[in-house]
Design a protein around this motif. Structure first.
Motif, PDB file in Angstrom:
ATOM      1  N   ILE A   1     -40.850  -7.718  37.264  1.00 56.05           N
ATOM      2  CA  ILE A   1     -40.446  -8.671  36.219  1.00 56.05           C
ATOM      3  C   ILE A   1     -39.599  -7.979  35.158  1.00 56.05           C
ATOM      4  O   ILE A   1     -38.578  -8.506  34.700  1.00 56.05           O
ATOM      5  CB  ILE A   1     -41.684  -9.334  35.581  1.00 56.05           C
ATOM      6  CG1 ILE A   1     -42.416 -10.208  36.597  1.00 56.05           C
ATOM      7  CG2 ILE A   1     -41.287 -10.176  34.374  1.00 56.05           C
ATOM      8  CD1 ILE A   1     -43.712 -10.807  36.079  1.00 56.05           C
TER       9      ILE A   1
ATOM     10  N   VAL B   1     -36.143  -7.399  36.512  1.00 62.02           N
ATOM     11  CA  VAL B   1     -35.357  -8.630  36.520  1.00 62.02           C
ATOM     12  C   VAL B   1     -34.952  -9.015  35.093  1.00 62.02           C
ATOM     13  O   VAL B   1     -33.820  -9.440  34.848  1.00 62.02           O
ATOM     14  CB  VAL B   1     -36.162  -9.773  37.177  1.00 62.02           C
ATOM     15  CG1 VAL B   1     -35.403 -11.083  37.079  1.00 62.02           C
ATOM     16  CG2 VAL B   1     -36.449  -9.452  38.635  1.00 62.02           C
TER      17      VAL B   1
ATOM     18  N   ASP C   1     -33.795 -18.376  31.624  1.00 64.36           N
ATOM     19  CA  ASP C   1     -34.500 -17.459  32.533  1.00 64.36           C
ATOM     20  C   ASP C   1     -35.295 -16.411  31.776  1.00 64.36           C
ATOM     21  O   ASP C   1     -36.393 -16.034  32.195  1.00 64.36           O
ATOM     22  CB  ASP C   1     -33.483 -16.765  33.456  1.00 64.36           C
ATOM     23  CG  ASP C   1     -32.954 -17.716  34.521  1.00 64.36           C
ATOM     24  OD1 ASP C   1     -33.505 -18.822  34.643  1.00 64.36           O
ATOM     25  OD2 ASP C   1     -31.992 -17.362  35.217  1.00 64.36           O
TER      26      ASP C   1
ATOM     27  N   LEU D   1     -39.223 -15.573  32.320  1.00 62.88           N
ATOM     28  CA  LEU D   1     -39.738 -14.241  32.646  1.00 62.88           C
ATOM     29  C   LEU D   1     -40.775 -13.781  31.636  1.00 62.88           C
ATOM     30  O   LEU D   1     -41.737 -13.084  31.992  1.00 62.88           O
ATOM     31  CB  LEU D   1     -38.573 -13.249  32.717  1.00 62.88           C
ATOM     32  CG  LEU D   1     -37.603 -13.454  33.888  1.00 62.88           C
ATOM     33  CD1 LEU D   1     -36.361 -12.595  33.719  1.00 62.88           C
ATOM     34  CD2 LEU D   1     -38.289 -13.125  35.206  1.00 62.88           C
TER      35      LEU D   1
ATOM     36  N   ARG E   1     -40.407 -21.821  41.951  1.00 61.13           N
ATOM     37  CA  ARG E   1     -39.498 -21.765  43.095  1.00 61.13           C
ATOM     38  C   ARG E   1     -38.924 -23.150  43.395  1.00 61.13           C
ATOM     39  O   ARG E   1     -37.747 -23.293  43.732  1.00 61.13           O
ATOM     40  CB  ARG E   1     -40.245 -21.228  44.315  1.00 61.13           C
ATOM     41  CG  ARG E   1     -39.317 -20.884  45.477  1.00 61.13           C
ATOM     42  CD  ARG E   1     -40.100 -20.864  46.778  1.00 61.13           C
ATOM     43  NE  ARG E   1     -41.102 -19.834  46.801  1.00 61.13           N
ATOM     44  CZ  ARG E   1     -40.884 -18.583  47.216  1.00 61.13           C
ATOM     45  NH1 ARG E   1     -39.687 -18.231  47.623  1.00 61.13           N
ATOM     46  NH2 ARG E   1     -41.869 -17.709  47.228  1.00 61.13           N
TER      47      ARG E   1
ATOM     48  N   TRP F   1     -32.397 -15.640  37.782  1.00 58.09           N
ATOM     49  CA  TRP F   1     -33.326 -14.526  38.005  1.00 58.09           C
ATOM     50  C   TRP F   1     -33.891 -14.527  39.422  1.00 58.09           C
ATOM     51  O   TRP F   1     -34.266 -13.471  39.944  1.00 58.09           O
ATOM     52  CB  TRP F   1     -34.458 -14.576  36.983  1.00 58.09           C
ATOM     53  CG  TRP F   1     -35.488 -15.647  37.189  1.00 58.09           C
ATOM     54  CD1 TRP F   1     -35.458 -16.922  36.705  1.00 58.09           C
ATOM     55  CD2 TRP F   1     -36.706 -15.536  37.932  1.00 58.09           C
ATOM     56  NE1 TRP F   1     -36.566 -17.604  37.094  1.00 58.09           N
ATOM     57  CE2 TRP F   1     -37.369 -16.777  37.852  1.00 58.09           C
ATOM     58  CE3 TRP F   1     -37.319 -14.511  38.647  1.00 58.09           C
ATOM     59  CZ2 TRP F   1     -38.574 -17.027  38.458  1.00 58.09           C
ATOM     60  CZ3 TRP F   1     -38.533 -14.751  39.254  1.00 58.09           C
ATOM     61  CH2 TRP F   1     -39.144 -15.999  39.160  1.00 58.09           C
ATOM     62  N   LEU F   2     -33.959 -15.705  40.066  1.00 56.93           N
ATOM     63  CA  LEU F   2     -34.486 -15.744  41.421  1.00 56.93           C
ATOM     64  C   LEU F   2     -33.606 -14.987  42.413  1.00 56.93           C
ATOM     65  O   LEU F   2     -34.081 -14.577  43.475  1.00 56.93           O
ATOM     66  CB  LEU F   2     -34.632 -17.199  41.875  1.00 56.93           C
ATOM     67  CG  LEU F   2     -35.815 -17.970  41.303  1.00 56.93           C
ATOM     68  CD1 LEU F   2     -35.761 -19.428  41.734  1.00 56.93           C
ATOM     69  CD2 LEU F   2     -37.130 -17.347  41.722  1.00 56.93           C
TER      70      LEU F   2
ATOM     71  N   SER G   1     -36.491  -9.704  42.414  1.00 55.83           N
ATOM     72  CA  SER G   1     -37.295 -10.921  42.279  1.00 55.83           C
ATOM     73  C   SER G   1     -38.185 -11.158  43.499  1.00 55.83           C
ATOM     74  O   SER G   1     -39.273 -11.722  43.372  1.00 55.83           O
ATOM     75  CB  SER G   1     -36.381 -12.128  42.053  1.00 55.83           C
ATOM     76  OG  SER G   1     -35.532 -12.323  43.176  1.00 55.83           O
ATOM     77  N   TYR G   2     -37.738 -10.714  44.682  1.00 54.06           N
ATOM     78  CA  TYR G   2     -38.555 -10.971  45.863  1.00 54.06           C
ATOM     79  C   TYR G   2     -39.893 -10.240  45.783  1.00 54.06           C
ATOM     80  O   TYR G   2     -40.905 -10.696  46.351  1.00 54.06           O
ATOM     81  CB  TYR G   2     -37.803 -10.551  47.130  1.00 54.06           C
ATOM     82  CG  TYR G   2     -37.835  -9.061  47.408  1.00 54.06           C
ATOM     83  CD1 TYR G   2     -38.783  -8.512  48.267  1.00 54.06           C
ATOM     84  CD2 TYR G   2     -36.930  -8.190  46.802  1.00 54.06           C
ATOM     85  CE1 TYR G   2     -38.826  -7.154  48.518  1.00 54.06           C
ATOM     86  CE2 TYR G   2     -36.959  -6.841  47.043  1.00 54.06           C
ATOM     87  CZ  TYR G   2     -37.902  -6.326  47.909  1.00 54.06           C
ATOM     88  OH  TYR G   2     -37.939  -4.977  48.143  1.00 54.06           O
TER      89      TYR G   2
ATOM     90  N   ILE H   1     -41.756  -9.935  43.185  1.00 55.27           N
ATOM     91  CA  ILE H   1     -42.694 -10.736  42.392  1.00 55.27           C
ATOM     92  C   ILE H   1     -43.452 -11.701  43.298  1.00 55.27           C
ATOM     93  O   ILE H   1     -44.684 -11.800  43.247  1.00 55.27           O
ATOM     94  CB  ILE H   1     -41.942 -11.501  41.279  1.00 55.27           C
ATOM     95  CG1 ILE H   1     -41.181 -10.517  40.375  1.00 55.27           C
ATOM     96  CG2 ILE H   1     -42.898 -12.356  40.463  1.00 55.27           C
ATOM     97  CD1 ILE H   1     -40.301 -11.198  39.344  1.00 55.27           C
TER      98      ILE H   1
END
Length: 955
Positions: A219, A222, A276, A280, A303, A312-313, A318-319, A321
């Motif tokens: 996090i 990101v 974003d 976060l 999502r 941020w995705l 991010s993956y 998280i």
């Protein structure tokens, strides 16, 4: 008065008869200070004391609690429900009253308050004031009519007092104050008193799990990436763009304050970055606040809600998280591996542990039953929050210490005191309460089951028409098996699909288990699954109340579970809690059968005086908060003989520690800035020693009048007539009446049915802020308002008012299309003007610009009539609208029909209405008379041809 620094503050305020501004550190009992000042006020003197109610009701409730604890009568509250004559009698009583600024300013303007007998005003939210606020308007009128009345303003938010340019100095000018009293936590008198008898403090640093560390690191990465993107815009101060500042809500205000003037010029990507960063920050907070399943559920919501527009995705980290959040809850394994482990362990699948996982894993019914070696199933991890175990250990340690003291026969009155656990919100309190009374793994299982069932509900909502196909038992995903496709390793979408189907299989197994074990209510299988947690569900429904009953965790017998006791039953014998099955907590916790002390869970967001009510001897700060820590210090200073032990639970090397420490540094920095400002503050003082406000140029003779030209009657000053504006009562929520009063206009507050401001008998103004304009268009309210203004006033005006610190534009020029679109604000305004040709639209950059426009519009105009303005739009007893600007009440539907006929225009429809009394009379006129009435042969012919046209029929 127990606190000496409170006594010093009161003495400082009493020294200056004009009042002063007091800024305290957060948590230093501002409510007790105000309550002490109220006690010093004597109603027998016949002087009135008014307390302006703050926006937050928590401070007001704390003040009332302090007064009741001191056996002092609490101030009554004056609301708009009270009639005017009743309010006048209350003002004359001389008692202190709570009152909202809107009611007070209206009563001041209508002269219902005996200002000469007003002793003073308390302003409880000085950090939210400005030069144009209603509170400043009130103080200016009071000081004009009663210069001896004092004004005492208070604030416990020093960070807000340093936001913007010279915020404190401008606030003091607006309130006519000269003295500033600063009382930070590091002030010598405060620190000495709070540290004289400090409580016993135990700082416990709890290690986060490896997955929590990974999520936090991802996090932050990101967030840092988003901040770097923000820096590339070159439109925000780089010094403010740090991860540490991004942990606070004020970061959003800082960024928006810098971007608001150019907001319409920013691209969608930059606007999304601002949103974003807020998301976060929530993720960082929720990671350490909630359990693993709730955190995963929140991520699933993000999502779905932000996937198509979020920045941020798509960041590199991010993956992680999402991946780590899933691994805290479950993992996918092949069904063949499950069968092999079951064969080796020779178990029935009720409880088992997998290698590398320290938590117990339960299989629900046949959730992990397989029909082949090519299936995928969900392996439950259900990682507990690390603080849960530590909390239970602290409670057990506390109980053991009390038992030892009892055996040693020590005289300790605090031995049976309440244990207070302070959490951030009500949901955390509920969940921790369940963890203490039940097995934590059972709590996690309930959350997990609700998570799975919610997935089924979402699927059913998405496909409501799809009927459930009957499949043989032991076949398909309903029995927990998902066939593995041959291309699973090469296609990522296949893996996601298998994961989704595996979750559906686990959820279906839970539903089937609920059907087989339930003893009724077959039409709602989900209710059977939730039956074990029905108490929790009921508690959640009641969580909306601010004050919760005292919940005590105690045990009657050695093997009984902790019981929840309400405040009224705290001292009574309560029967043992019945259990629906074998106790599972004893397996997960060997100490589960031990006795626990009485515990009360307190939500910090409720902001209630819990310490003074419960008088706890042990406090466990589960979610650290700076204000609550100060309250504990004050509580101990007021009770120096009480044995108080405080536990602080921090996640080691987490943003929780960083945020707590940064909040202290930010407050200290704010006070240091205020101290520097105080040393160089310049506040003008007039000859009488009173502070002159920022609007002094309007209250005192300007220097230009003294230098008038001698040609004009020897410099004699012309007598200016008093201009007045009729203002709707609801408009006092805004600051425009204040600014108009500064311009020298007389404000007449009344309740208007049509319009917001009446400038003259013919000019009516409807004021709209930007947000209100969009909402009025959406609801259709604006069309009706403009229609009413056009009906009763010759010059209807729509005033569109922008904020001074924002852009003077709806949208950038590139966003304005050439065609009329139903969702474009410019298109809506164009259609409104076409429909109401007499409507005038005024664009105002700020409040002060609006005041200038009103002054210009009122020139060469008669003053408005108050009695007529009140009656406009109000039906009389006969059903006829009074004071219509036309000679009689026309049939508006017929008028609208007339204006749509061919040849009828805005130039001739009034003359047609004068000559013809009805549409039937118009239809019978020949072309010659129509030409004379309508002003032309061509338009008359077009109307006559339309009226005489044959209507085709099917016969």
């Amino acid at each position: 008065m127990a606190l000496k620094f409170h006594q010093q503050i009161i003495s400082d305020l009493l020294e200056d008869s004009n009042g002063g501004l007091v800024i305290l550190s957060s948590g230093l009992s501002l409510a007790k200070l105000i309550a002490s000042l109220l006690i010093l006020h004597s109603p027998s003197q016949g002087t009135l004391l008014l307390l302006l109610s703050p926006a937050s009701q928590s401070l007001k409730s704390r003040i009332l609690h302090q007064l009741s604890s001191l056996s002092s009568p609490p101030p009554a509250e004056i609301t708009s429900d009270l009639p005017a004559n009743h309010r006048h009698s209350l003002y004359s009583s001389g008692n202190p009253f709570f009152i909202t600024p809107r009611i007070l300013i209206v009563d001041l303007l209508t002269q219902r308050i005996p200002v000469s007998s007003l002793a003073g005003i308390f302003i409880l939210n000085a950090h939210s004031l400005s030069e144009t606020s209603t509170e400043a308007f009130i103080v200016r009128i009071v000081k004009t009519l009663n210069a001896s009345a004092y004004v005492r303003a208070f604030s416990d938010r020093p960070q807000a007092m340093v936001s913007g340019f010279a915020k404190t100095e401008r606030t003091m000018r607006a309130l006519f104050l000269r003295r500033l009293h600063l009382w930070p936590r590091f002030q010598l008198d405060v620190s000495q008193e709070l540290e004289r008898e400090p409580p016993e403090v135990v700082d416990i640093r709890v290690s986060m799990s490896s997955y929590m560390v990974g999520i936090q690191k991802a996090i932050i990465e990101v967030m840092d990436a988003c901040l770097k993107e923000m820096r590339k815009t070159n439109k925000v101060d780089v010094d403010d763009l740090t991860v540490e500042s991004g942990l606070f809500k004020s970061f959003d205000e800082i960024v928006r304050r810098q971007l608001d003037p150019i907001w319409h010029t920013l691209g969608k990507r930059t606007k999304q970055l601002v949103s974003d960063l807020k998301t976060l920050r929530k993720l960082l907070d929720y990671l350490v606040r909630y359990d693993a399943v709730s955190f995963l559920k929140f991520l699933d919501t993000l999502r779905v809600a932000e996937s198509y527009r979020s920045v941020w995705l798509f960041a590199e980290s991010s993956y992680k998280i999402f991946d780590f959040a899933k691994k805290r809850v479950y993992r996918l394994i092949k069904a063949s591996e499950v069968k092999s482990k079951e064969h080796v362990k020779n178990t029935s699948g009720k409880k088992r542990k997998f290698k590398g996982d320290s938590a117990s894993v339960e299989a629900v019914g046949g959730a992990m039953a397989t029909s082949g070696d090519t299936g995928v199933v969900i392996e439950e991890v259900l990682e507990e929050a690390p603080k849960w175990k530590v909390l239970r250990e602290i409670l057990l340690e506390t109980q053991e210490e009390r038992e030892k003291q009892t055996l040693s026969e020590e005289d300790n009155s605090d031995n049976y005191g309440m244990v207070l656990v302070a959490c951030k919100d009500e949901r955390s309190c509920m969940q921790l309460e369940d963890c203490i009374t039940n097995n934590p793994q059972k709590v996690m299982r309930e959350e997990w089951e609700m998570y799975l069932l919610s997935k089924i509900e979402i699927r059913n909502v998405q496909t409501p028409q799809k009927k459930k196909q009957k499949t043989p038992k032991g076949f398909g995903i309903l029995d927990g098996v998902v066939p593995v496709t041959t291309i699973q390793s090469s296609e990522g979408s296949s893996v996601c699909r298998q994961e989704h189907e595996a979750l559906m299989a686990a959820a279906s197994s839970i539903r089937k288990l609920g059907k087989t074990t339930a003893s009724g209510d077959n039409n709602n299988p989900e209710a059977q699954v939730d039956k074990a947690s029905s108490t929790k569900g009921k508690a959640k429904k009641e969580s909306s109340s601010l004050r919760r009953p005292i919940r005590s965790c105690s045990k009657k017998k050695k093997n009984s579970e902790p019981e929840i006791v309400t405040g009224s039953e705290n001292e009574e014998k309560v029967s043992e809690a019945s259990t629906s099955g074998p106790r599972e907590a004893s397996d997960a916790h060997p100490d589960g059968a031990k006795k626990l002390p009485p515990v009360h869970f307190y939500a910090l967001e409720s902001d209630q005086p819990i310490l003074d009510v419960l008088k706890p001897s042990v406090i466990i700060v589960y979610h650290p908060d700076m204000s609550f820590v100060r309250e504990i210090e004050v509580y101990k200073a007021e009770n120096p003989l009480k044995n108080l032990k405080v536990y602080f639970l921090f996640y080691d090397e987490s943003t929780e520690v960083q945020k707590f420490e940064a909040s202290i540094h930010r407050e200290n920095g704010a006070f240091e800035s205020l101290i520097r400002q105080k040393s160089s503050m310049m506040i003008p003082v007039d000859q009488d020693g009173l502070c002159m406000g920022s609007n002094s140029s309007t209250d005192y003779p300007a220097s230009s009048t003294q230098n008038s030209l001698t040609r004009k009657a020897g410099g004699r000053k012309e007598i200016e007539k008093e201009t007045q504006v009729i203002v709707d009562m609801r408009e006092f929520m805004s600051s425009l009446p204040n600014v108009l009063h500064q311009k020298g206009m007389k404000i007449i507050p009344v309740t208007l049915e049509v319009g917001d401001y009446i400038l003259s008998p013919s000019i009516c103004v409807e004021r709209k802020s930007i947000q209100d304009l969009f909402q009025s268009f959406t609801s259709g309210r604006l069309f009706h308002q403009v229609e009413m203004m056009s009906r009763y006033y010759r010059i209807p005006v729509l005033l569109i008012e922008f904020s001074q610190d924002k852009s003077f534009s709806f949208q950038s020029a590139s966003d304005i299309s050439d065609d009329v679109t139903p969702y474009n604000i410019i298109s809506k305004l164009s259609l409104l003007v076409l429909h109401f040709p007499r409507l005038r639209i005024l664009w105002s950059r700020s409040l002060h610009a609006t005041a200038e426009i009103f002054t210009t519009l009122k020139s060469n105009q008669d003053e408005p009539d108050e009695s007529r303005a009140i009656r406009v739009g109000v039906p009389s007893e006969e059903g006829i609208i009074e004071n219509d600007i036309r000679a009689e009440n026309y049939n508006t539907s017929a008028v609208e029909f007339l204006r749509r006929l061919p040849g009828v225009s805005d130039a001739n429809y009034r003359s047609i209405m004068e000559k013809c009394k009805s549409l039937s009379e118009l239809a019978s006129l020949p072309v010659e008379e129509l030409a004379e009435i309508m002003g032309g042969q061509k338009v008359a012919k077009s109307l006559r041809e339309f009226l005489d046209a044959k209507y085709p029929t099917l016969l």
